[in-house]
Design an enzyme around this catalytic site. Structure first.
Site, PDB file in Angstrom:
ATOM      1  N   ASP A  14      22.863  35.202  33.406  1.00  0.00           N
ATOM      2  CA  ASP A  14      23.855  36.273  33.255  1.00  0.00           C
ATOM      3  C   ASP A  14      24.824  35.838  32.154  1.00  0.00           C
ATOM      4  OD1 ASP A  14      25.703  38.328  33.591  1.00  0.00           O
ATOM      5  OD2 ASP A  14      25.595  38.271  35.784  1.00  0.00           O
ATOM      6  N   ASP A  67      28.147  42.500  29.087  1.00  0.00           N
ATOM      7  CA  ASP A  67      27.769  41.670  30.233  1.00  0.00           C
ATOM      8  C   ASP A  67      26.344  42.073  30.574  1.00  0.00           C
ATOM      9  OD1 ASP A  67      27.429  40.574  32.759  1.00  0.00           O
ATOM     10  OD2 ASP A  67      29.258  41.435  33.622  1.00  0.00           O
ATOM     11  N   HIS A 127      30.416  46.952  37.770  1.00  0.00           N
ATOM     12  CA  HIS A 127      31.869  47.023  37.633  1.00  0.00           C
ATOM     13  C   HIS A 127      32.258  47.671  36.312  1.00  0.00           C
ATOM     14  CE1 HIS A 127      31.225  43.202  35.333  1.00  0.00           C
ATOM     15  NE2 HIS A 127      30.278  43.042  36.240  1.00  0.00           N
ATOM     16  N   HIS A 152      36.383  42.821  35.461  1.00  0.00           N
ATOM     17  CA  HIS A 152      36.182  43.602  36.692  1.00  0.00           C
ATOM     18  C   HIS A 152      37.341  44.573  36.831  1.00  0.00           C
ATOM     19  CE1 HIS A 152      32.698  41.503  38.595  1.00  0.00           C
ATOM     20  NE2 HIS A 152      33.006  40.649  37.643  1.00  0.00           N
ATOM     21  N   GLU A 170      24.525  46.355  37.673  1.00  0.00           N
ATOM     22  CA  GLU A 170      23.728  45.170  37.998  1.00  0.00           C
ATOM     23  C   GLU A 170      23.115  45.196  39.394  1.00  0.00           C
ATOM     24  OE1 GLU A 170      25.922  41.458  37.963  1.00  0.00           O
ATOM     25  OE2 GLU A 170      27.837  42.456  38.066  1.00  0.00           O
ATOM     26  N   GLU A 217      20.820  43.415  34.505  1.00  0.00           N
ATOM     27  CA  GLU A 217      22.124  44.018  34.238  1.00  0.00           C
ATOM     28  C   GLU A 217      22.240  44.436  32.775  1.00  0.00           C
ATOM     29  OE1 GLU A 217      25.379  41.206  34.452  1.00  0.00           O
ATOM     30  OE2 GLU A 217      26.826  42.798  34.828  1.00  0.00           O
TER      31      GLU A 217
HETATM   32 CO    CO Z   1      26.795  39.959  34.412  1.00  0.00          CO
END
Ligand code: CO
Length: 308
Positions: free
Chosen positions: A84, A95, A157, A165, A191, A287
């Site tokens: 990740d 992300d 998120h 977040h 994700e 993700e």
């Molecule tokens: Co991530």
């Protein structure tokens, strides 16, 4: 808005390069530290910043294992390795995560396919007007269809500038309390996680990721105040690894652990425990970071099939 999307795309390009490198490097026997350090270097080389330490989470570890200073972990012969990766450009965060099925085992491949199918199904609905729980519903359906369960206490998120977040949460099942509607200009990390276990994570004992939370100076010796200032300046409110403190020489290496523990106690730092599937069953994760526009979306972290 145009410029904001451009920044997300630039952050996304750095993550794409790092994901490509992670796939190339992941071979049995390779140290986790090598993968994390090289992927983080790649992001910096691409001209972006780091928005959190590279997470390399194996099998029942769902998330938040980032190799600490001196880590001895190596890639095993088989298993599910989740990588990740996060970057930012001017604070706009990309992300993205992939799961690498180390030896191509068909049973493990089903875990990968399930999480990926969940993500694909959610992306189909990623347009203004969709409610967050509707994303969760299609994610769960796709995973259950493959004989697995979504992890219900993890989820996607919303992203805001320098905020990983930011408020809104994308559940990985139809959790109808999440009624917020997607709208143009919003950015989200979506994700899905799939497992054969109970579908929940618990906090493990180990902690390798921290985040600057708040300044405190009362009764704090000046030496500690200066370390706090350096951490705040270097990492802002984004998650970081103690490896970075060493790399940037912010605190003498022999003191890093002790200083971090003091800051956690004083609530200057938040900490993120390693997250482990409650019944110790393997977990997969995919993700993407997605930015909404008026009639659809841009996936800034690419769906190139060779990469995923
Ligand atoms: Co991530």
């Amino acid at each position: 808005m145009e410029e904001k999307v451009e920044n997300y795309i630039k952050a996304g390009k750095a993550v794409i390069a790092a994901k490509r490198l992670a796939r190339k490097l992941t071979k049995p026997g390779v140290p986790f530290l090598e993968i994390a350090n090289k992927c983080e270097e790649e992001i910096l080389k691409q001209g972006a910043g780091l928005s959190f330490p590279v997470n390399i989470s194996l099998n029942e570890i769902a998330a938040h294992y980032s190799p600490p200073i001196g880590d001895k972990s190596i890639v095993p012969e088989k298993g599910l390795l989740k990588v990740d990766i996060g970057s930012h450009f001017k604070g706009y965060i990309a992300d993205s995560a992939i799961t690498i099925n180390i030896d191509g085992d068909p049973l493990f491949q089903n875990y990968c396919n399930a999480a990926k199918a969940g993500l694909d199904a959610a992306i189909e609905l990623f347009k203004p007007g969709t409610r967050l729980y509707e994303l969760g519903e299609v994610i769960a359906d796709a995973i259950i269809q493959r004989g697995l369960k979504p992890i219900t206490n993890l989820g996607g998120h919303q992203l805001e500038q320098y905020d990983l977040h930011a408020g809104a949460f994308i559940p990985n099942y139809k959790q109808t309390t999440h009624t917020k509607v997607l709208k143009p200009g919003d950015a989200y990390a979506c994700e899905p996680f799939a497992t054969s276990g109970r579908g929940q994570v618990r906090n493990g004992k180990e902690i390798y990721i921290y985040r600057f939370a708040r300044r405190k100076t009362k009764n704090m010796p000046y030496e500690l105040q200066s370390y706090m200032n350096k951490i705040e300046k270097s990492f802002k409110h984004l998650p970081f690894s103690p490896r970075w403190i060493k790399r940037e020489n912010l605190i003498p290496e022999s003191k890093i652990e002790r200083v971090i523990n003091v800051f956690v106690r004083k609530r200057v730092l938040d900490q993120y425990n390693v997250l482990i599937e409650r019944t110790n069953q393997p977990v997969s994760q995919f993700e993407h970071t997605i930015v909404l526009d008026n009639d659809g979306n841009t996936i800034v972290t690419t769906r190139d099939p060779n990469l995923e």
